[in-house]
Design a protein around this motif. Structure first.
Motif, PDB file in Angstrom:
ATOM      1  N   THR A  28       7.952  -0.698   3.309  1.00  0.00           N
ATOM      2  CA  THR A  28       6.536  -0.550   3.015  1.00  0.00           C
ATOM      3  C   THR A  28       5.725  -0.724   4.293  1.00  0.00           C
ATOM      4  O   THR A  28       5.969  -1.638   5.065  1.00  0.00           O
ATOM      5  CB  THR A  28       6.079  -1.604   1.985  1.00  0.00           C
ATOM      6  OG1 THR A  28       6.890  -1.470   0.822  1.00  0.00           O
ATOM      7  CG2 THR A  28       4.642  -1.404   1.594  1.00  0.00           C
ATOM      8  N   ARG A  46      -1.606   0.245   5.398  1.00  0.00           N
ATOM      9  CA  ARG A  46      -2.630   1.177   5.838  1.00  0.00           C
ATOM     10  C   ARG A  46      -3.991   0.576   5.511  1.00  0.00           C
ATOM     11  O   ARG A  46      -4.142  -0.098   4.500  1.00  0.00           O
ATOM     12  CB  ARG A  46      -2.458   2.506   5.099  1.00  0.00           C
ATOM     13  CG  ARG A  46      -3.528   3.486   5.443  1.00  0.00           C
ATOM     14  CD  ARG A  46      -3.275   4.825   4.796  1.00  0.00           C
ATOM     15  NE  ARG A  46      -4.404   5.664   5.105  1.00  0.00           N
ATOM     16  CZ  ARG A  46      -4.882   6.588   4.320  1.00  0.00           C
ATOM     17  NH1 ARG A  46      -4.313   6.819   3.173  1.00  0.00           N
ATOM     18  NH2 ARG A  46      -5.914   7.294   4.675  1.00  0.00           N
ATOM     19  N   VAL A 102       1.747   0.949   1.526  1.00  0.00           N
ATOM     20  CA  VAL A 102       2.132   2.347   1.318  1.00  0.00           C
ATOM     21  C   VAL A 102       3.639   2.445   1.491  1.00  0.00           C
ATOM     22  O   VAL A 102       4.160   2.089   2.547  1.00  0.00           O
ATOM     23  CB  VAL A 102       1.434   3.261   2.342  1.00  0.00           C
ATOM     24  CG1 VAL A 102       1.829   4.708   2.138  1.00  0.00           C
ATOM     25  CG2 VAL A 102      -0.071   3.109   2.265  1.00  0.00           C
ATOM     26  N   GLU A 128      -0.664  12.398  -3.127  1.00  0.00           N
ATOM     27  CA  GLU A 128      -0.577  11.117  -3.820  1.00  0.00           C
ATOM     28  C   GLU A 128      -1.855  10.360  -3.522  1.00  0.00           C
ATOM     29  O   GLU A 128      -2.315  10.332  -2.390  1.00  0.00           O
ATOM     30  CB  GLU A 128       0.623  10.327  -3.325  1.00  0.00           C
ATOM     31  CG  GLU A 128       1.943  10.952  -3.708  1.00  0.00           C
ATOM     32  CD  GLU A 128       3.111  10.109  -3.230  1.00  0.00           C
ATOM     33  OE1 GLU A 128       2.981   8.876  -3.219  1.00  0.00           O
ATOM     34  OE2 GLU A 128       4.123  10.695  -2.856  1.00  0.00           O
ATOM     35  N   GLN A 129      -2.430   9.773  -4.551  1.00  0.00           N
ATOM     36  CA  GLN A 129      -3.666   9.021  -4.394  1.00  0.00           C
ATOM     37  C   GLN A 129      -3.546   7.675  -5.077  1.00  0.00           C
ATOM     38  O   GLN A 129      -2.746   7.499  -5.975  1.00  0.00           O
ATOM     39  CB  GLN A 129      -4.848   9.786  -4.979  1.00  0.00           C
ATOM     40  CG  GLN A 129      -5.120  11.088  -4.288  1.00  0.00           C
ATOM     41  CD  GLN A 129      -6.319  11.793  -4.870  1.00  0.00           C
ATOM     42  OE1 GLN A 129      -6.731  11.525  -5.990  1.00  0.00           O
ATOM     43  NE2 GLN A 129      -6.879  12.707  -4.119  1.00  0.00           N
ATOM     44  N   ARG A 130      -4.360   6.755  -4.634  1.00  0.00           N
ATOM     45  CA  ARG A 130      -4.382   5.421  -5.214  1.00  0.00           C
ATOM     46  C   ARG A 130      -5.838   4.963  -5.287  1.00  0.00           C
ATOM     47  O   ARG A 130      -6.635   5.252  -4.410  1.00  0.00           O
ATOM     48  CB  ARG A 130      -3.583   4.470  -4.329  1.00  0.00           C
ATOM     49  CG  ARG A 130      -3.548   3.062  -4.869  1.00  0.00           C
ATOM     50  CD  ARG A 130      -2.693   2.173  -4.025  1.00  0.00           C
ATOM     51  NE  ARG A 130      -1.304   2.643  -4.117  1.00  0.00           N
ATOM     52  CZ  ARG A 130      -0.362   2.299  -3.275  1.00  0.00           C
ATOM     53  NH1 ARG A 130      -0.620   1.516  -2.271  1.00  0.00           N
ATOM     54  NH2 ARG A 130       0.863   2.742  -3.425  1.00  0.00           N
ATOM     55  N   LEU A 181      -2.663   9.035   0.053  1.00  0.00           N
ATOM     56  CA  LEU A 181      -1.594   8.360   0.797  1.00  0.00           C
ATOM     57  C   LEU A 181      -0.859   9.300   1.681  1.00  0.00           C
ATOM     58  O   LEU A 181      -0.598  10.286   1.719  1.00  0.00           O
ATOM     59  CB  LEU A 181      -0.618   7.690  -0.181  1.00  0.00           C
ATOM     60  CG  LEU A 181      -1.234   6.667  -1.089  1.00  0.00           C
ATOM     61  CD1 LEU A 181      -0.180   6.102  -2.020  1.00  0.00           C
ATOM     62  CD2 LEU A 181      -1.850   5.536  -0.298  1.00  0.00           C
TER      63      LEU A 181
END
Length: 56
Positions: A4, A7, A22, A40-42, A56
């Protein structure tokens, strides 16, 4: 073992920076292609309570 990275994202409303973990991608070409294609989003919430999306 999953690696991991960290970011930082800046809140578009107040400018506060938030650290988000991330996952680092493997060399698997299928997952890399799908991640790039679909994105990909968060959702992130800063310390002031503002929520926003981060790619991401």
């Amino acid at each position: 073992m999953q690696v991991t990275a960290i970011r930082e994202a800046e809140c578009p409303q107040c400018g506060k920076r938030t650290s988000i973990p991330v996952p680092v991608r493997s060399d698997d070409h299928t997952s890399a292609r799908l991640g790039t294609r679909f994105g990909e989003q968060r959702t992130v919430t800063c310390s002031n309570g503002h929520s926003y999306w981060v790619a991401l």
